[in-house]
Write a protein that holds these residues in place. Structure first.
Motif, PDB file in Angstrom:
ATOM      1  N   ILE A  23       0.946  -1.229  -0.152  1.00 34.47           N
ATOM      2  CA  ILE A  23      -0.263  -0.086  -0.085  1.00 34.47           C
ATOM      3  C   ILE A  23       0.807   1.347   0.095  1.00 34.47           C
ATOM      4  O   ILE A  23       0.539   2.214  -0.550  1.00 34.47           O
ATOM      5  N   ILE A  24       1.731   1.302   0.907  1.00 32.27           N
ATOM      6  CA  ILE A  24       2.892   2.605   0.791  1.00 32.27           C
ATOM      7  C   ILE A  24       3.649   2.617  -0.515  1.00 32.27           C
ATOM      8  O   ILE A  24       3.670   3.738  -1.012  1.00 32.27           O
ATOM      9  N   LEU A  25       4.172   1.381  -0.939  1.00 35.17           N
ATOM     10  CA  LEU A  25       4.746   1.638  -2.288  1.00 35.17           C
ATOM     11  C   LEU A  25       3.761   2.163  -3.360  1.00 35.17           C
ATOM     12  O   LEU A  25       4.243   2.881  -4.376  1.00 35.17           O
ATOM     13  N   ALA A  26       2.503   1.668  -3.327  1.00 42.69           N
ATOM     14  CA  ALA A  26       1.491   2.087  -4.446  1.00 42.69           C
ATOM     15  C   ALA A  26       1.384   3.460  -4.468  1.00 42.69           C
ATOM     16  O   ALA A  26       1.447   4.235  -5.219  1.00 42.69           O
ATOM     17  N   GLY A  27       1.324   3.915  -2.883  1.00 43.84           N
ATOM     18  CA  GLY A  27       1.244   5.690  -2.884  1.00 43.84           C
ATOM     19  C   GLY A  27       2.268   6.375  -3.523  1.00 43.84           C
ATOM     20  O   GLY A  27       2.276   7.412  -4.201  1.00 43.84           O
ATOM     21  N   LEU A  28       3.608   5.832  -3.168  1.00 40.23           N
ATOM     22  CA  LEU A  28       4.735   6.386  -3.559  1.00 40.23           C
ATOM     23  C   LEU A  28       5.070   6.286  -5.060  1.00 40.23           C
ATOM     24  O   LEU A  28       5.333   7.353  -5.653  1.00 40.23           O
ATOM     25  N   LEU A  29       4.654   5.098  -5.662  1.00 42.98           N
ATOM     26  CA  LEU A  29       4.876   5.013  -7.048  1.00 42.98           C
ATOM     27  C   LEU A  29       3.711   5.883  -7.873  1.00 42.98           C
ATOM     28  O   LEU A  29       4.122   6.692  -9.037  1.00 42.98           O
TER      29      LEU A  29
END
Length: 283
Positions: A23-29
């Motif tokens: 979830i965090i990585l999706a937001g950053l991406l």
């Protein structure tokens, strides 16, 4: 029976950690990737030298805004705040400190805008970008606060909404001589709107009936100092080179160098997401 239960709990915790990391990585991406695509669209609407001006302005301001950040983003991630009252008190104090620091910083940036060469740092781009970066700093602190409470989904939603709105802005603006100034002003307005939404959410959800005694401002500043030094070192590594190129070689060289650096920074997102997940849990 007990060993099996422990194994089940460990696997469940691992699955939850992997899901949160995703979830965090999706937001950053979404935020960084879509913003990078947006800047490519902007680059196609203006000549290379004008695009170099925008990159130079944004790179320098996003580097300098680390100073009034006071290291509070990472400092807050590292705090253990088990009660709602503690959490709200710490948020209020850190937000107040950053707000005061940003006000002083914004005044200094206004003065700096008169000193820097206008050919590379035009005032009509410098001023709205400085204001926008100021509100971005408020939003980033609030993101760290929400991550402290494991609210990663909400942060990802806000990041995605901002990135999509910025992308739509770049596509929707009419192409003209004032395109970059209009884009800078539009980005400033989106940053202000995002900060306002976050603060309204804070006011509605995180205002307990009573407040607890928190640390003094001096204690917060002392606690944030090592994190500020680390963030400065990271900012030098990631962003300072664009500012050096723009100051020494001008806007044309910045237009060539900036996009390559933006693509390279994407390789840092996966470990960054892991850091944002692990640090609150360690605290």
């Amino acid at each position: 029976m007990i060993p099996r239960l422990l194994q089940f709990l460990q696997r469940r915790a691992l699955r939850q950690a992997v899901a949160n990391w995703g979830i965090i990585l999706a937001g950053l991406l979404l935020h960084n990737g879509l913003t990078a695509i947006t800047l490519f669209i902007v680059a196609r609407q203006v000549n290379p030298e004008a695009y170099g001006q925008y990159l130079a302005v944004y790179a320098l301001l996003s580097f300098l805004v680390v100073l009034p950040g006071l290291g509070l983003d990472t400092w807050f991630l590292a705090q253990y705040l088990p009660t709602r009252e503690q959490f709200t008190t710490y948020w209020n104090q850190s937000l107040r400190l950053r707000g005061l620091a940003l006000l002083g910083w914004l005044g200094l940036m206004g003065l700096l805008g008169f000193v820097l060469p206008r050919e590379t740092y035009p005032w009509e781009i410098w001023l709205p970008t400085a204001v926008g970066v100021t509100f971005d700093s408020v939003a980033l602190l609030s993101f760290a606060v929400m991550r402290n409470q494991n609210r990663h989904k909400l942060v990802t939603i806000w990041q995605a909404a901002y990135a999509v709105a910025l992308f739509a802005l770049a596509l929707g603006l009419p192409v003209s001589e004032n395109y970059l100034a209009a884009f800078a002003n539009g980005r400033m307005a989106l940053s202000l709107l995002l900060a306002a939404i976050i603060l309204a959410h804070r006011q509605r959800v995180y205002q307990p009936a009573k407040q607890t005694a928190g640390p003094s401002n001096r204690e917060i500043l002392r606690g944030g100092r090592p994190f500020l030094l680390a963030e400065l070192a990271s900012a030098v590594y990631v962003r300072a080179d664009v500012s050096i190129v723009s100051l020494l070689l001008g806007k044309a060289a910045t237009a060539l160098y900036g996009p390559a650096i933006n693509l390279l920074q994407a390789s840092f997102l996966a470990p960054r997401a892991l850091f944002l997940l692990i640090l609150p849990r360690l605290s």
